[in-house]
Design a protein around this motif. Structure first.
Motif, PDB file in Angstrom:
ATOM      1  N   GLN A   9       0.833  -1.203   0.000  1.00  0.00           N
ATOM      2  CA  GLN A   9       0.000   0.000   0.000  1.00  0.00           C
ATOM      3  C   GLN A   9       0.871   1.258   0.000  1.00  0.00           C
ATOM      4  O   GLN A   9       0.593   2.227  -0.725  1.00  0.00           O
ATOM      5  CB  GLN A   9      -0.915  -0.029   1.230  1.00  0.00           C
ATOM      6  CG  GLN A   9      -2.210   0.704   1.075  1.00  0.00           C
ATOM      7  CD  GLN A   9      -3.152   0.433   2.244  1.00  0.00           C
ATOM      8  OE1 GLN A   9      -2.926   0.886   3.365  1.00  0.00           O
ATOM      9  NE2 GLN A   9      -4.215  -0.307   1.987  1.00  0.00           N
ATOM     10  N   ALA A  10       1.935   1.222   0.797  1.00  0.00           N
ATOM     11  CA  ALA A  10       2.842   2.369   0.870  1.00  0.00           C
ATOM     12  C   ALA A  10       3.595   2.563  -0.446  1.00  0.00           C
ATOM     13  O   ALA A  10       3.774   3.701  -0.912  1.00  0.00           O
ATOM     14  CB  ALA A  10       3.824   2.186   2.022  1.00  0.00           C
ATOM     15  N   VAL A  11       4.048   1.462  -1.038  1.00  0.00           N
ATOM     16  CA  VAL A  11       4.750   1.547  -2.326  1.00  0.00           C
ATOM     17  C   VAL A  11       3.804   2.085  -3.399  1.00  0.00           C
ATOM     18  O   VAL A  11       4.192   2.917  -4.223  1.00  0.00           O
ATOM     19  CB  VAL A  11       5.323   0.167  -2.719  1.00  0.00           C
ATOM     20  CG1 VAL A  11       5.771   0.160  -4.176  1.00  0.00           C
ATOM     21  CG2 VAL A  11       6.485  -0.208  -1.808  1.00  0.00           C
ATOM     22  N   GLU A  12       2.573   1.619  -3.380  1.00  0.00           N
ATOM     23  CA  GLU A  12       1.593   2.095  -4.348  1.00  0.00           C
ATOM     24  C   GLU A  12       1.384   3.600  -4.204  1.00  0.00           C
ATOM     25  O   GLU A  12       1.253   4.329  -5.216  1.00  0.00           O
ATOM     26  CB  GLU A  12       0.268   1.352  -4.156  1.00  0.00           C
ATOM     27  CG  GLU A  12      -0.831   1.771  -5.092  1.00  0.00           C
ATOM     28  CD  GLU A  12      -0.479   1.602  -6.559  1.00  0.00           C
ATOM     29  OE1 GLU A  12      -0.788   2.512  -7.353  1.00  0.00           O
ATOM     30  OE2 GLU A  12       0.120   0.568  -6.910  1.00  0.00           O
ATOM     31  N   ALA A  13       1.375   4.079  -2.973  1.00  0.00           N
ATOM     32  CA  ALA A  13       1.220   5.524  -2.748  1.00  0.00           C
ATOM     33  C   ALA A  13       2.411   6.288  -3.317  1.00  0.00           C
ATOM     34  O   ALA A  13       2.244   7.355  -3.936  1.00  0.00           O
ATOM     35  CB  ALA A  13       1.069   5.803  -1.257  1.00  0.00           C
ATOM     36  N   THR A  14       3.616   5.757  -3.132  1.00  0.00           N
ATOM     37  CA  THR A  14       4.829   6.387  -3.673  1.00  0.00           C
ATOM     38  C   THR A  14       4.768   6.449  -5.191  1.00  0.00           C
ATOM     39  O   THR A  14       5.076   7.483  -5.806  1.00  0.00           O
ATOM     40  CB  THR A  14       6.079   5.607  -3.234  1.00  0.00           C
ATOM     41  OG1 THR A  14       6.189   5.652  -1.813  1.00  0.00           O
ATOM     42  CG2 THR A  14       7.336   6.201  -3.842  1.00  0.00           C
ATOM     43  N   ILE A  15       4.383   5.341  -5.823  1.00  0.00           N
ATOM     44  CA  ILE A  15       4.278   5.304  -7.279  1.00  0.00           C
ATOM     45  C   ILE A  15       3.202   6.285  -7.750  1.00  0.00           C
ATOM     46  O   ILE A  15       3.397   7.018  -8.722  1.00  0.00           O
ATOM     47  CB  ILE A  15       3.975   3.878  -7.766  1.00  0.00           C
ATOM     48  CG1 ILE A  15       5.160   2.957  -7.477  1.00  0.00           C
ATOM     49  CG2 ILE A  15       3.647   3.870  -9.260  1.00  0.00           C
ATOM     50  CD1 ILE A  15       4.897   1.491  -7.776  1.00  0.00           C
TER      51      ILE A  15
END
Length: 233
Positions: A9-15
Motif C-alpha cells: 500500500q505504501a509503495v503504491e502511494a509512492t508510485i
C-alpha cells in the motif's frame, strides 16, 4: 492487514505520487515485486493484495518458488520475471519458466533463449541490460554495443524485444539518479527512432523509484520496500 500488504500500500502511494508529479498515468508503470530470497508464502501474501508480477534473481530458488506458488494458487494470474545474471547452462529452464527476462547482455544468451523457448508458450519478453554508469563491476552491454545487439535480438524467433534495463551506480542525489535514467531513456528512444518497436524501460528500485518514474520508467523493480530487509545467509 499483513506487513507485506501494508508495504504494498505504501509503495503504491509512492508510485501514485511519482506518476502524478511526472504528469503520467498510473497505468503506464508496472510494479515488479522483487521476491528473491523470500519464500513462496511471501509471494502468496503479496498476491492476496493484488500483486501479480514477481522478479527473481536466483534460478533454482525461483524454480522451486514457481512450483510452490502454482500448487497453492493454480488459477491465479502470476507473471515471473528473471532479473539475475544469466549463465549459458541456465538458459533452458529460464526460457521454459519465465514470462520476461530483463538481463540479456550478449547475443549468445538471446540465441539460446530463442532456441530453447517452448513454442506453445509464445514469445519470451526480453529487455537488454545496459551498463549505463560504465562500472567495471556491473553487468550489461555498453552503449556502443547496444544498437547492433538490439537489432540482432529483434530478429530472433520466439523472443519479443521489449526494451532496456539498467541498474545505475547508486546515488542519493535525485538529480544524479535522474541523469542516469534519462540516459537510458535516450538510448531507448534512439532505438525506437531506428525502427525497433520498443515499449519498456525497466529501471528504478526501492531507493530511486521517483527519479525513475520521472524519466519514463515503465517497470519499477521494488523488493525491500515490499518484503523487508534480505538475509543472504
Amino acid at each position: 492487514m499483513s506487513i507485506i500488504a501494508a508495504n504494498l500500500q505504501a509503495v503504491e502511494a509512492t508510485i501514485g505520487e511519482a506518476v502524478q508529479a511526472a504528469g503520467r498515468a498510473r497505468s503506464e508503470v508496472q510494479l515488479l515485486a522483487v521476491s528473491k530470497t523470500f519464500p513462496a508464502q511471501a509471494v502468496l501474501e503479496a498476491m492476496a493484495s493484488g500483486q501479480t508480477a514477481f522478479g527473481e534473481n536466483y534460478l533454482q530458488e525461483a524454480l522451486d518458488k514457481i512450483v510452490n506458488v502454482a500448487q497453492a494458487q493454480p488459477e491465479a494470474p502470476v507473471e515471473w520475471h528473471f532479473i539475475g545474471p544469466i549463465q549459458s547452462n541456465k538458459t533452458r529452464p529460464i526460457a521454459a519458466n519465465f514470462h520476461w527476462v530483463h538481463t540479456v547482455e550478449r547475443l549468445k544468451i538471446a540465441q539460446r533463449l530463442s532456441e530453447q523457448r517452448p513454442p506453445e508458450l509464445g514469445p519470451l519478453n526480453i529487455c537488454l541490460q545496459v551498463n549505463i554508469s560504465g562500472e567495471a563491476s556491473k553487468s550489461g552491454a555498453t552503449e556502443a554495443e547496444l544498437p547492433e545487439l538490439a537489432r540482432a535480438v529483434a530478429q530472433l524467433p520466439n523472443l519479443r524485444l521489449r526494451g532496456l534495463m539498467a541498474i545505475p551506480e547508486q546515488a542519493t542525489d535525485p538529480a544524479q539518479q535522474r541523469a542516469a535514467f534519462a540516459r537510458l531513456r535516450q538510448l531507448h528512444d534512439a532505438l525506437r527512432a531506428d525502427g525497433l518497436a520498443l515499449d519498456t524501460l525497466s529501471m528504478g528500485m526501492s531507493g530511486d523509484t521517483t527519479a525513475a518514474i520521472a524519466e519514463g520508467a515503465t517497470i519499477v523493480r521494488i523488493g525491500s520496500a515490499i518484503f523487508g530487509a534480505r538475509n543472504y545467509d
